[in-house]
Design a protein around this motif. Structure first.
Motif, mmCIF file in Angstrom:
data_model
loop_
_atom_site.group_PDB
_atom_site.id
_atom_site.type_symbol
_atom_site.label_atom_id
_atom_site.label_comp_id
_atom_site.label_asym_id
_atom_site.label_seq_id
_atom_site.Cartn_x
_atom_site.Cartn_y
_atom_site.Cartn_z
ATOM 1 N N ILE A 10 62.801 97.623 -31.927
ATOM 2 C CA ILE A 10 62.343 97.519 -33.320
ATOM 3 C C ILE A 10 63.551 97.518 -34.239
ATOM 4 C CG2 ILE A 10 60.928 98.571 -35.130
ATOM 5 C CD1 ILE A 10 59.418 100.101 -32.975
ATOM 6 N N VAL A 11 63.569 96.595 -35.207
ATOM 7 C CA VAL A 11 64.595 96.615 -36.250
ATOM 8 C C VAL A 11 63.879 96.558 -37.597
ATOM 9 C CG1 VAL A 11 66.557 95.421 -37.283
ATOM 10 C CG2 VAL A 11 66.320 95.494 -34.803
ATOM 11 N N THR A 12 63.896 97.690 -38.303
ATOM 12 C CA THR A 12 63.227 97.755 -39.600
ATOM 13 C C THR A 12 64.281 98.065 -40.644
ATOM 14 O OG1 THR A 12 61.400 98.755 -38.397
ATOM 15 C CG2 THR A 12 61.203 98.678 -40.774
ATOM 16 N N VAL A 13 64.832 97.030 -41.226
ATOM 17 C CA VAL A 13 65.918 97.214 -42.186
ATOM 18 C C VAL A 13 65.475 96.689 -43.558
ATOM 19 C CG1 VAL A 13 68.277 96.576 -42.778
ATOM 20 C CG2 VAL A 13 67.708 97.115 -40.427
ATOM 21 N N ALA A 14 65.471 97.571 -44.530
ATOM 22 C CA ALA A 14 65.041 97.183 -45.875
ATOM 23 C C ALA A 14 66.110 96.354 -46.559
ATOM 24 C CB ALA A 14 64.755 98.438 -46.694
ATOM 25 N N LYS A 15 65.787 95.727 -47.668
ATOM 26 C CA LYS A 15 66.672 94.908 -48.485
ATOM 27 C C LYS A 15 67.032 93.611 -47.755
ATOM 28 C CE LYS A 15 69.512 97.387 -51.645
ATOM 29 N NZ LYS A 15 70.780 98.048 -51.914
ATOM 30 N N ALA A 16 67.661 93.729 -46.537
ATOM 31 C CA ALA A 16 68.171 92.547 -45.847
ATOM 32 C C ALA A 16 67.071 91.606 -45.397
ATOM 33 C CB ALA A 16 68.995 92.975 -44.649
ATOM 34 N N SER A 17 65.958 92.161 -44.865
ATOM 35 C CA SER A 17 64.955 91.262 -44.291
ATOM 36 C C SER A 17 63.713 91.143 -45.161
ATOM 37 C CB SER A 17 64.620 91.692 -42.863
ATOM 38 O OG SER A 17 64.865 93.040 -42.648
ATOM 39 N N GLU A 18 63.895 91.366 -46.473
ATOM 40 C CA GLU A 18 62.748 91.228 -47.368
ATOM 41 C C GLU A 18 62.548 89.780 -47.818
ATOM 42 O OE1 GLU A 18 63.681 93.977 -50.479
ATOM 43 O OE2 GLU A 18 63.515 95.702 -49.145
ATOM 44 N N PHE A 19 63.571 88.930 -47.632
ATOM 45 C CA PHE A 19 63.525 87.616 -48.269
ATOM 46 C C PHE A 19 63.488 86.458 -47.287
ATOM 47 C CE2 PHE A 19 65.557 90.602 -51.031
ATOM 48 C CZ PHE A 19 64.815 90.444 -52.175
ATOM 49 N N PRO A 20 62.629 85.470 -47.526
ATOM 50 C CA PRO A 20 62.586 84.291 -46.657
ATOM 51 C C PRO A 20 63.955 83.620 -46.562
ATOM 52 C CG PRO A 20 60.801 84.224 -48.257
ATOM 53 C CD PRO A 20 61.644 85.403 -48.607
ATOM 54 N N ARG A 48 66.964 84.305 -34.470
ATOM 55 C CA ARG A 48 67.089 85.725 -34.137
ATOM 56 C C ARG A 48 66.382 86.625 -35.148
ATOM 57 N NH1 ARG A 48 69.932 88.424 -30.950
ATOM 58 N NH2 ARG A 48 70.919 89.793 -32.454
ATOM 59 N N ALA A 49 65.863 86.065 -36.209
ATOM 60 C CA ALA A 49 65.147 86.881 -37.194
ATOM 61 C C ALA A 49 63.725 87.192 -36.733
ATOM 62 C CB ALA A 49 65.105 86.167 -38.534
ATOM 63 N N GLU A 50 63.256 86.483 -35.731
ATOM 64 C CA GLU A 50 61.885 86.704 -35.278
ATOM 65 C C GLU A 50 61.739 88.134 -34.758
ATOM 66 O OE1 GLU A 50 60.450 83.909 -32.412
ATOM 67 O OE2 GLU A 50 58.539 84.934 -32.191
ATOM 68 N N GLY A 51 60.709 88.833 -35.269
ATOM 69 C CA GLY A 51 60.448 90.189 -34.810
ATOM 70 C C GLY A 51 61.038 91.266 -35.693
ATOM 71 N N LEU A 52 61.917 90.897 -36.650
ATOM 72 C CA LEU A 52 62.425 91.902 -37.586
ATOM 73 C C LEU A 52 61.256 92.421 -38.422
ATOM 74 C CD1 LEU A 52 65.693 90.176 -38.932
ATOM 75 C CD2 LEU A 52 65.490 91.898 -37.128
ATOM 76 N N SER A 53 61.262 93.708 -38.688
ATOM 77 C CA SER A 53 60.193 94.259 -39.512
ATOM 78 C C SER A 53 60.783 94.853 -40.778
ATOM 79 C CB SER A 53 59.403 95.310 -38.731
ATOM 80 O OG SER A 53 60.277 96.167 -38.040
ATOM 81 N N VAL A 54 59.946 95.031 -41.779
ATOM 82 C CA VAL A 54 60.434 95.449 -43.087
ATOM 83 C C VAL A 54 59.283 96.031 -43.904
ATOM 84 C CG1 VAL A 54 60.040 93.219 -44.225
ATOM 85 C CG2 VAL A 54 61.931 94.663 -44.989
ATOM 86 N N GLU A 55 59.632 96.821 -44.901
ATOM 87 C CA GLU A 55 58.573 97.326 -45.778
ATOM 88 C C GLU A 55 58.100 96.192 -46.687
ATOM 89 O OE1 GLU A 55 61.650 97.626 -46.530
ATOM 90 O OE2 GLU A 55 61.869 97.415 -48.698
ATOM 91 N N VAL A 56 56.814 96.225 -47.044
ATOM 92 C CA VAL A 56 56.258 95.168 -47.894
ATOM 93 C C VAL A 56 55.673 95.807 -49.138
ATOM 94 C CG1 VAL A 56 54.557 93.322 -48.047
ATOM 95 C CG2 VAL A 56 55.759 93.715 -45.894
ATOM 96 N N TRP A 57 56.238 95.461 -50.293
ATOM 97 C CA TRP A 57 55.741 96.055 -51.544
ATOM 98 C C TRP A 57 54.748 95.136 -52.210
ATOM 99 C CZ3 TRP A 57 60.278 93.883 -54.399
ATOM 100 C CH2 TRP A 57 61.455 93.892 -53.644
ATOM 101 N N TRP A 58 54.769 93.875 -51.816
ATOM 102 C CA TRP A 58 53.762 92.959 -52.346
ATOM 103 C C TRP A 58 53.694 91.756 -51.403
ATOM 104 C CZ3 TRP A 58 54.115 87.810 -53.941
ATOM 105 C CH2 TRP A 58 52.921 87.287 -54.501
#
Lengths: 438, 351
Positions: free
Chosen positions: A280-290, A299-309
């Motif tokens: 699991i890779v859950t890194v905020a800021k970096a993976s919030e944007f398309p 290699r971005a497939e499977g990255l997880s992140v918080e979703v505010w909207w």
């Protein structure tokens, strides 16, 4: 860029202004003469000026991609003016770039307050913009609404006292308790050895997340997670070898952090080269944007992140009447870009601002405007905003869920996979370990 | 003068020519220099009185103009007169800024009294820095100054007492001061630093030390052989410049209200003054003034163009450096021999 709805009469000034001097100095004799004999101010009082500070350039520029679209929407929504206490008030937005730099953000806010004499300032996107802007507003007595910074770095990072609060500055976003709660809930979905490697930079966000008492470490220990924390690193960073060696030695299966996009791209490509394979890779800021995700590639497939909207959030805009899905679709139609979370948060800043304006006494009356903001109780596109019900004064919380970038045909889509802290937001999928074919 | 006058040299004076011989005199002051002095004095007085006649917006811009001008003069003093190219002056700006946090916010000293304290602290810090840096020369010295600045940035970023990498707000120390006084005192501080830097440079450079300094700038080896203690001159200037930058740093962050290591020790402080001095004219007192005016004009006109603004700024710098290597004022000086604050001695023919 300054966006004017229509030509605005010059406001009254007591002394010689910078602009007057500047124009005269530049040899614009006509402009100089015009400002020496300002027009009557009847109309000026009818214009409500909103200053908008956002990181248009610099490492956080991706947060500001939707700004032009949002301002165009606001312009359209307020084209005929806004009804305030029986009279029509024109709305003008003055946009300033913070260059992702707190010095420049403070300067921009101070220009808006002193040169443009705005009635209200709105600002967003990380503490390096929201904190200096809010500080300038607080000390100069100008109402200010901000979002898109977790509330602790915003409130405590500015020396806020929970008993007193602030006089002029209001903020809505989620907090560390939400991010910790939703991350740990997300991670419990799949079997791991519960060893977490942390990437927390030495900045407002990183220090707040890694704070031994208020941040992640205390909660992780309580919930039985092992933490590998090498301390705060200096961003920008281009070499993560020491992290990778340690993460591998301690068999880290979960990587978390709050990392600027370029730093994370470095980390993740080096992790690939050096054979770190977390589940699991859950890194905020970096993976919030398309845009940032596309830059990383497959290699971005499977990255997880918080979703505010997201487009499935069950909220709609009070300014345009659009649902979340409609707003995202309109953005893509207008710009050709995919939706990103700041889109709705920038939109909501103006929703809350216009709502307060309608309940205020119009331009030139900051005290009434402040009271109106203080008593906000508004259903925005990012959820309800109410500054009376927050964890500390001047703060309102918005809901938080988590998502994962999952393959959908050719592209990667951010799907919501966990909603432990906001059950009103629907889940679209479940968490899949990185590398596993789901 | 000794009491015994040496006997006159046996020189046979040629018979007087038909015309009286031309007489020459070494002069420093000129008509334009008196205009320059008066202009500086009048401007300083007008600026000091601004809280009574200008609005807050003008005061804020003037304050910013003056502290950037002061910073440019500090860098010009090092690079233009002592031959020391530093790309690490942000170290002292940052130290001055952080003095606000330590002495102002934490120890409760009045925030404006911190300004002179910041100058002293920066000068004290400059002494050990100089011990290391003065072992280096030329480009190595330049890189060394940058390294020193980065060291201070990283040390501050890891000092959690002053907020670490997150930085801290200094609003608490400013809160109680009425707006009028805060604006006025910040402006006066900036006037003292900005106009003071020009005036101090003017008087020092016209003294015998100034003559020595200009000799050092032109050739360290030659001036050393003439008996000038080159290293000592450079030391004094380095420490004076550090003190100036420290005080300027304090004034800067009184107006910014929020400080963080990346903002305080930002390379931008040095690149901005580098631009200003190179464009305006290095090694003159007028150059930085002209450069600062140009910088503010360009920023006012172009800063809304995002990244293009920086590209344009870079293009202007490149063009000026190629077409006018000694800057705009250097060109004026060569073309018209015009100097508002002349520091060169010139041989004038007297009537």
């Amino acid at each position: 860029m300054t966006i004017n709805d229509k030509p605005i009469a010059r406001p009254a000034r007591s002394g010689l202004s910078r602009r007057t001097l500047f124009k005269a100095g530049a040899g614009l004799a006509v402009a100089g003469a015009a400002s020496a004999f300002p027009a009557p101010f009847v109309r000026a009082a009818q214009t409500f000026k909103i200053g908008f500070v956002s990181p248009r350039t610099g490492p956080l520029a991706v947060f500001a991609e939707s700004d032009d679209f949002t301002m165009a929407q606001v312009r359209k929504a307020t084209a005929g003016g806004v009804q305030v206490g029986g009279r029509r008030v024109a709305v003008e937005i003055i946009y300033k770039d913070s260059q992702s730099n707190s010095n420049r953000a403070a300067e921009a806010a101070s220009e808006l307050i002193l040169d443009d004499e705005v009635d209200l300032i709105v600002a967003a996107s990380t503490p390096s913009t929201t904190n200096p802007v809010a500080d300038q507003c607080e000390i100069n007595g100008v109402p200010c609404i901000t979002n898109d910074t977790p509330w602790q770095p915003h409130f405590f990072g500015r020396g806020g006292d929970p008993k007193v609060g602030f006089e002029w500055t209001y903020h809505f976003f989620w907090g560390l308790e939400d991010i910790i709660g939703s991350f740990t809930s997300l991670w419990s979905q799949i079997e791991t050895n519960k060893t977490v490697g942390a990437l927390w930079p030495n900045d407002s966000d990183g220090n707040a997340w890694g704070d031994p008492k208020r941040g992640f470490p205390a909660v992780l220990a309580e919930k039985g997670y092992g933490l590998v924390d090498l301390g705060r690193f200096q961003s920008p960073a281009d070499d993560f070898t020491s992290f990778l060696i340690d993460f591998k030695a301690k068999d880290v299966e979960i990587v978390t952090g709050v990392v600027p996009p370029p730093d994370f791209a470095n980390f993740w490509s080096q992790a690939g080269q050096q054979g770190l394979k977390p589940k699991i890779v859950t890194v905020a800021k970096a993976s919030e944007f398309p845009a940032a995700i596309e830059a990383i590639g497959d290699r971005a497939e499977g990255l997880s992140v918080e979703v505010w909207w997201s487009p499935v959030h069950p909220f709609s805009s009070g300014m345009t009447g659009q649902s979340s899905a409609e707003l995202a679709a309109a953005y893509t139609a207008a710009t050709g870009r995919r939706w990103a979370m700041p889109l709705a948060f920038k939109h909501s800043l103006f929703e809350v601002a216009l709502d307060a304006l309608k309940r205020s006494e119009g331009p030139g009356n900051p005290d009434a405007l402040r009271e109106a903001i203080k008593t906000t109780n508004y259903a925005s596109i990012v959820g309800p905003v109410n500054f009376q019900t927050g964890p500390v004064p001047n703060v309102s919380k918005t809901p938080l869920v988590t998502g994962q970038w999952q393959r959908e045909g050719k592209s990667l889509e951010l799907r919501i996979v966990d909603n432990a802290l906001a059950s009103n937001i629907p889940v679209q999928s479940t968490l899949v370990p990185i590398g596993a074919k789901g | 003068m000794t009491s015994q006058t040496p006997p006159p040299l046996p020189v046979t004076v040629a018979p007087a020519p038909a015309r009286a011989p031309a007489k020459y005199a070494v002069t420093l002051s000129t008509r334009t220099s008196r205009v320059g002095e008066t202009l500086l004095l009048v401007t300083a007085i007008a600026l000091c009185l601004m809280p009574w006649w200008g609005d807050r917006s003008l005061i804020r811009t003037s304050t910013e103009f003056l502290y950037i001008l002061a910073l440019a003069q500090m860098w010009n003093m090092l690079a233009g007169y002592a031959g020391l190219v530093s790309i690490g002056q942000q170290a002292f700006v940052g130290i001055g800024g952080y003095c606000l946090v330590v002495f102002g916010v934490q120890m409760g000293l009045n925030i404006f009294l911190v300004v002179p304290v910041a100058a002293v602290v920066a000068a004290l810090v400059a002494v050990p820095s100089a011990l290391v840096l003065f072992r280096l020369r030329g480009a190595y010295f330049a890189v060394g100054t940058w390294v020193v600045a980065e060291v201070f940035r990283l040390l501050t970023a890891n000092a959690s007492v002053v907020g670490g990498g997150s930085g801290t707000s200094i609003t608490a120390a400013v809160q109680g001061i009425p707006v009028w006084w805060r604006d006025a005192l910040t402006l006066w501080g900036a006037v003292i630093l900005g106009v003071g830097a020009i005036a101090a440079g003017y008087f020092v450079l016209r003294s015998r030390y100034g003559l020595a300094l200009q000799a050092v700038r032109d050739s360290e080896a030659a001036s050393g052989s003439l008996g000038i203690r080159v290293r000592r001159m450079q030391w004094m200037l380095y420490i004076a410049s550090a003190a100036g930058c420290g005080a300027i740093g304090a004034i800067i962050f009184i107006s910014k209200l929020r400080i963080s290591p990346s903002a305080a020790f930002s390379l931008d402080w040095t690149t901005t003054v580098f631009f200003i001095v190179v464009i305006g004219g290095i090694g003159t007192l007028e150059g930085p003034i002209l450069g600062t005016i140009l910088f503010f004009a360009l920023r006012g006109l172009l800063s809304d163009f995002g990244s293009w603004y920086l590209i344009l700024l870079g293009a202007v710098a490149v063009i000026v450096m190629i077409r006018m290597p000694d800057g705009l004022w250097g060109w004026v000086l060569r073309r018209f021999n015009l100097s508002l604050f002349p520091t060169r001695r010139r041989l004038d023919r007297t009537p």
